[in-house]
Motif scaffolding. Structure first.
Motif, PDB file in Angstrom:
ATOM      1  N   ILE A  37      -1.245  -5.303  -4.706  1.00  0.00           N
ATOM      2  CA  ILE A  37      -2.601  -4.764  -4.562  1.00  0.00           C
ATOM      3  C   ILE A  37      -2.601  -3.248  -4.753  1.00  0.00           C
ATOM      4  O   ILE A  37      -3.479  -2.690  -5.419  1.00  0.00           O
ATOM      5  CB  ILE A  37      -3.182  -5.151  -3.190  1.00  0.00           C
ATOM      6  N   VAL A  38      -1.595  -2.581  -4.188  1.00  0.00           N
ATOM      7  CA  VAL A  38      -1.493  -1.126  -4.360  1.00  0.00           C
ATOM      8  C   VAL A  38      -1.284  -0.771  -5.828  1.00  0.00           C
ATOM      9  O   VAL A  38      -1.936   0.140  -6.358  1.00  0.00           O
ATOM     10  CB  VAL A  38      -0.334  -0.573  -3.505  1.00  0.00           C
ATOM     11  N   VAL A  39      -0.405  -1.494  -6.498  1.00  0.00           N
ATOM     12  CA  VAL A  39      -0.164  -1.235  -7.921  1.00  0.00           C
ATOM     13  C   VAL A  39      -1.429  -1.474  -8.731  1.00  0.00           C
ATOM     14  O   VAL A  39      -1.785  -0.680  -9.625  1.00  0.00           O
ATOM     15  CB  VAL A  39       0.990  -2.120  -8.434  1.00  0.00           C
ATOM     16  N   LEU A  40      -2.146  -2.558  -8.431  1.00  0.00           N
ATOM     17  CA  LEU A  40      -3.368  -2.884  -9.170  1.00  0.00           C
ATOM     18  C   LEU A  40      -4.395  -1.768  -9.056  1.00  0.00           C
ATOM     19  O   LEU A  40      -4.939  -1.289 -10.073  1.00  0.00           O
ATOM     20  CB  LEU A  40      -3.950  -4.198  -8.637  1.00  0.00           C
ATOM     21  N   PHE A  41      -4.669  -1.317  -7.838  1.00  0.00           N
ATOM     22  CA  PHE A  41      -5.693  -0.294  -7.665  1.00  0.00           C
ATOM     23  C   PHE A  41      -5.198   1.089  -8.109  1.00  0.00           C
ATOM     24  O   PHE A  41      -6.014   1.938  -8.471  1.00  0.00           O
ATOM     25  CB  PHE A  41      -6.156  -0.253  -6.206  1.00  0.00           C
ATOM     26  N   THR A  42      -3.891   1.296  -8.102  1.00  0.00           N
ATOM     27  CA  THR A  42      -3.366   2.547  -8.656  1.00  0.00           C
ATOM     28  C   THR A  42      -3.655   2.621 -10.155  1.00  0.00           C
ATOM     29  O   THR A  42      -4.053   3.668 -10.677  1.00  0.00           O
ATOM     30  CB  THR A  42      -1.852   2.656  -8.407  1.00  0.00           C
ATOM     31  N   LEU A  44      -6.079   0.837 -11.736  1.00  0.00           N
ATOM     32  CA  LEU A  44      -7.533   0.850 -11.949  1.00  0.00           C
ATOM     33  C   LEU A  44      -8.152   2.213 -11.648  1.00  0.00           C
ATOM     34  O   LEU A  44      -9.178   2.575 -12.234  1.00  0.00           O
ATOM     35  CB  LEU A  44      -8.198  -0.221 -11.075  1.00  0.00           C
ATOM     36  N   THR A  45      -7.547   2.970 -10.744  1.00  0.00           N
ATOM     37  CA  THR A  45      -8.099   4.286 -10.366  1.00  0.00           C
ATOM     38  C   THR A  45      -7.368   5.437 -11.050  1.00  0.00           C
ATOM     39  O   THR A  45      -7.577   6.598 -10.685  1.00  0.00           O
ATOM     40  CB  THR A  45      -8.018   4.477  -8.838  1.00  0.00           C
ATOM     41  N   ASP A  46      -6.503   5.120 -12.003  1.00  0.00           N
ATOM     42  CA  ASP A  46      -5.740   6.154 -12.717  1.00  0.00           C
ATOM     43  C   ASP A  46      -4.928   7.028 -11.764  1.00  0.00           C
ATOM     44  O   ASP A  46      -4.829   8.255 -11.936  1.00  0.00           O
ATOM     45  CB  ASP A  46      -6.668   7.034 -13.568  1.00  0.00           C
ATOM     46  N   GLY A  47      -4.360   6.416 -10.745  1.00  0.00           N
ATOM     47  CA  GLY A  47      -3.492   7.120  -9.811  1.00  0.00           C
ATOM     48  C   GLY A  47      -4.193   7.771  -8.645  1.00  0.00           C
ATOM     49  O   GLY A  47      -3.530   8.326  -7.751  1.00  0.00           O
ATOM     50  N   ALA A  48      -5.531   7.721  -8.609  1.00  0.00           N
ATOM     51  CA  ALA A  48      -6.261   8.383  -7.515  1.00  0.00           C
ATOM     52  C   ALA A  48      -5.976   7.748  -6.162  1.00  0.00           C
ATOM     53  O   ALA A  48      -6.074   8.412  -5.130  1.00  0.00           O
ATOM     54  CB  ALA A  48      -7.767   8.346  -7.803  1.00  0.00           C
ATOM     55  N   LEU A  49      -5.605   6.470  -6.152  1.00  0.00           N
ATOM     56  CA  LEU A  49      -5.350   5.788  -4.880  1.00  0.00           C
ATOM     57  C   LEU A  49      -4.206   6.431  -4.115  1.00  0.00           C
ATOM     58  O   LEU A  49      -4.240   6.490  -2.876  1.00  0.00           O
ATOM     59  CB  LEU A  49      -5.036   4.309  -5.145  1.00  0.00           C
ATOM     60  N   LEU A  50      -3.185   6.917  -4.817  1.00  0.00           N
ATOM     61  CA  LEU A  50      -1.975   7.410  -4.173  1.00  0.00           C
ATOM     62  C   LEU A  50      -1.906   8.930  -4.108  1.00  0.00           C
ATOM     63  O   LEU A  50      -0.831   9.491  -3.890  1.00  0.00           O
ATOM     64  CB  LEU A  50      -0.734   6.873  -4.903  1.00  0.00           C
ATOM     65  N   THR A  51      -3.017   9.602  -4.283  1.00  0.00           N
ATOM     66  CA  THR A  51      -3.021  11.050  -4.093  1.00  0.00           C
ATOM     67  C   THR A  51      -2.853  11.370  -2.609  1.00  0.00           C
ATOM     68  O   THR A  51      -3.223  10.561  -1.746  1.00  0.00           O
ATOM     69  CB  THR A  51      -4.328  11.660  -4.612  1.00  0.00           C
ATOM     70  N   ILE A 369      -8.151  -2.296  -0.188  1.00  0.00           N
ATOM     71  CA  ILE A 369      -9.211  -2.952  -0.970  1.00  0.00           C
ATOM     72  C   ILE A 369     -10.515  -2.181  -0.839  1.00  0.00           C
ATOM     73  O   ILE A 369     -11.205  -1.914  -1.842  1.00  0.00           O
ATOM     74  CB  ILE A 369      -9.380  -4.415  -0.508  1.00  0.00           C
ATOM     75  N   ASN A 370     -10.895  -1.829   0.389  1.00  0.00           N
ATOM     76  CA  ASN A 370     -12.119  -1.049   0.597  1.00  0.00           C
ATOM     77  C   ASN A 370     -12.073   0.269  -0.165  1.00  0.00           C
ATOM     78  O   ASN A 370     -13.020   0.640  -0.868  1.00  0.00           O
ATOM     79  CB  ASN A 370     -12.326  -0.766   2.085  1.00  0.00           C
ATOM     80  N   ASN A 371     -10.971   0.984   0.002  1.00  0.00           N
ATOM     81  CA  ASN A 371     -10.849   2.305  -0.618  1.00  0.00           C
ATOM     82  C   ASN A 371     -10.771   2.210  -2.142  1.00  0.00           C
ATOM     83  O   ASN A 371     -11.444   2.967  -2.855  1.00  0.00           O
ATOM     84  CB  ASN A 371      -9.612   3.003  -0.056  1.00  0.00           C
ATOM     85  N   GLY A 372      -9.950   1.281  -2.621  1.00  0.00           N
ATOM     86  CA  GLY A 372      -9.779   1.153  -4.062  1.00  0.00           C
ATOM     87  C   GLY A 372     -11.063   0.769  -4.776  1.00  0.00           C
ATOM     88  O   GLY A 372     -11.402   1.332  -5.827  1.00  0.00           O
ATOM     89  N   MET A 373     -11.806  -0.163  -4.205  1.00  0.00           N
ATOM     90  CA  MET A 373     -13.049  -0.592  -4.843  1.00  0.00           C
ATOM     91  C   MET A 373     -14.122   0.484  -4.724  1.00  0.00           C
ATOM     92  O   MET A 373     -15.009   0.583  -5.573  1.00  0.00           O
ATOM     93  CB  MET A 373     -13.516  -1.911  -4.241  1.00  0.00           C
ATOM     94  N   SER A 374     -14.037   1.299  -3.692  1.00  0.00           N
ATOM     95  CA  SER A 374     -14.950   2.437  -3.592  1.00  0.00           C
ATOM     96  C   SER A 374     -14.645   3.460  -4.684  1.00  0.00           C
ATOM     97  O   SER A 374     -15.563   4.033  -5.288  1.00  0.00           O
ATOM     98  CB  SER A 374     -14.828   3.081  -2.215  1.00  0.00           C
ATOM     99  N   LEU A 375     -13.366   3.681  -4.951  1.00  0.00           N
ATOM    100  CA  LEU A 375     -12.979   4.651  -5.973  1.00  0.00           C
ATOM    101  C   LEU A 375     -13.418   4.217  -7.371  1.00  0.00           C
ATOM    102  O   LEU A 375     -13.725   5.066  -8.220  1.00  0.00           O
ATOM    103  CB  LEU A 375     -11.463   4.869  -5.952  1.00  0.00           C
ATOM    104  N   ILE A 376     -13.435   2.909  -7.625  1.00  0.00           N
ATOM    105  CA  ILE A 376     -13.856   2.446  -8.951  1.00  0.00           C
ATOM    106  C   ILE A 376     -15.352   2.178  -9.009  1.00  0.00           C
ATOM    107  O   ILE A 376     -15.869   1.717 -10.036  1.00  0.00           O
ATOM    108  CB  ILE A 376     -13.082   1.169  -9.365  1.00  0.00           C
TER     109      ILE A 376
END
Length: 407
Positions: A37-42, A44-51, A369-376
């Motif tokens: 899930i972390v890899v997927l949203f990383t 999808l968000t172009d790395g913004a998830l792991l800043t 999931i909440n954060n990643g989908m908010s970012l996209i």
């Protein structure tokens, strides 16, 4: 006539069996799913998830759910459920606001009284469940309505704030850079104290795993081959250090993360090492057998609900401090997030199975999931859809692994 020969621990260690590499689907699946899930949203968000800032936001924004998940996993392991935690969060947050803002009590005294109020609430519900035998579903469903009504009564349908700086710091603040920053090359500067804490956590984890392995060898139990053992520790250390480095690059360690680490460590030791923790597992696994074995079922169940009340009160203080006010709608659907975190983290519907670390991982999955989908930019209805499907998949996975184990 045959003669039995005693085997010394040293001999057992020398000839202890070592299993080949095996993959425990039920125990390891949750961590594999979290990583995917972390890899997927990383991606999808172009790395913004792991800043650095976003990792800090995920921890701070989901701290109250993780606190509730720690208590909820113990309730579920014991074969019960608690639907009232969201309303208890709202009520205890309101109590803390009245004590600090309106009555002007010192914040440590106000927090202590709030935690005691949570214990009284948990004791009231635990009494009906443990000693009257009313199903926890019914008791806590009634509690959800009663405590929400009391919240509206205390607050008068309006918010109370602002909170003292110390409570706000606990909910939103960060540790001080006592030793300054250290350069990390292309990553820039990072807080030295945070990095040292991360290294200490890794060393402590490695030592504990080595000690457990040594103990298993001394009793002739099956253990992983040494290269696999080292690889697992190295992987866990890499993840911890990566997160700590990112946090150290932003604004150091959040105080609420320090609190969560203490709670996770304490409750993990209690659940796995103490008599009380083993009794909780025994009750949830087989109530009749636990009763016949002399386990004080009523007392254990009672204290499990008292503990849930205290942790709900702590979550109420954290959530109110984060918003800087206690509101009448606080805690809405928090019970669903806590229950989902426990089941996603590996708890069994029937009870008797689950781990504190698993529940925290389940809560982090919901948070990502909440954060990643908010970012996209996904709409709220799509977020709820995905979370519901993830919960259903987790329970289905648990049922499937059980059937696979029996086959």
């Amino acid at each position: 006539m045959t003669t039995k020969t005693a085997t010394t621990p040293a001999a057992q260690q020398a000839g202890a069996p070592q299993r080949r590499f095996t993959f425990n689907l039920r125990q390891s699946g949750i961590y594999i799913a979290f990583a995917l899930i972390v890899v997927l949203f990383t991606v999808l968000t172009d790395g913004a998830l792991l800043t650095p800032q976003n990792i800090s936001n995920i921890i701070v924004q989901n701290s109250y759910v993780l606190i509730l998940a720690i208590g909820m996993i113990l309730v579920i392991i014991g074969g019960h459920i608690d639907l009232s935690v969201g309303s208890v969060v709202a009520l205890t947050g309101a109590i803390c606001a009245v004590l600090t803002v309106q009555m002007g009590l010192p914040w440590p005294l106000a927090v202590l009284i709030t935690l005691l109020a949570g214990a009284v609430i948990g004791a009231a519900q635990g009494y009906w469940v443990a000693f009257f035998g009313i199903p926890a579903f019914i008791v806590t469903l009634g509690g959800m309505l009663v405590f929400r009504a009391l919240t509206l009564t205390v607050l008068g349908n309006q918010g109370i704030g602002p909170f003292p700086d110390q409570i706000r710091t606990l909910a939103n603040g960060f540790t001080e850079g006592y030793l300054g920053n250290v350069g990390l090359g292309p990553l820039g500067g990072a807080d030295l104290v945070s990095l040292l804490v991360g290294v200490a956590v890794v060393v402590g984890f490695a030592f504990n795993q080595w000690r457990n392995r040594k103990a298993r060898l001394s009793y002739g139990q099956v253990v992983d081959p040494f290269p696999i053992f080292v690889a697992k520790i190295a992987l866990a250390a890499a993840v911890v250090l990566a997160v700590v480095v990112q946090l150290a690059r932003f604004r150091n360690l959040p105080w609420v993360l320090v609190l969560l680490a203490v709670l996770a460590l304490g409750y993990s030791v209690m659940a796995n090492k103490s008599v009380f923790g083993r009794h909780i597992y025994a009750i949830g696994g087989n109530l009749q057998a636990a009763t016949l074995s002399g386990v004080k079922v009523k007392q254990v169940t009672f204290w499990v609900f008292v503990n849930m009340g205290v942790l709900s009160a702590l979550a109420g203080v954290i959530f109110a401090g984060r918003l800087n006010q206690a509101g009448p709608t606080a805690g809405n659907a928090f019970e669903l997030d806590a229950i989902a975190a426990a089941f996603i983290g590996g708890a069994a519907v029937q009870g008797g199975v689950g781990r504190v670390v698993g529940a925290i991982t389940g809560g982090l999955i919901m948070g990502v999931i909440n954060n990643g989908m908010s970012l996209i930019g996904a709409p709220s209805e799509r977020v709820m859809l995905v979370k519901g499907l993830v919960l259903l998949a987790a329970v289905a996975y648990d049922v499937w692994t059980k059937r696979r184990g029996r086959a």
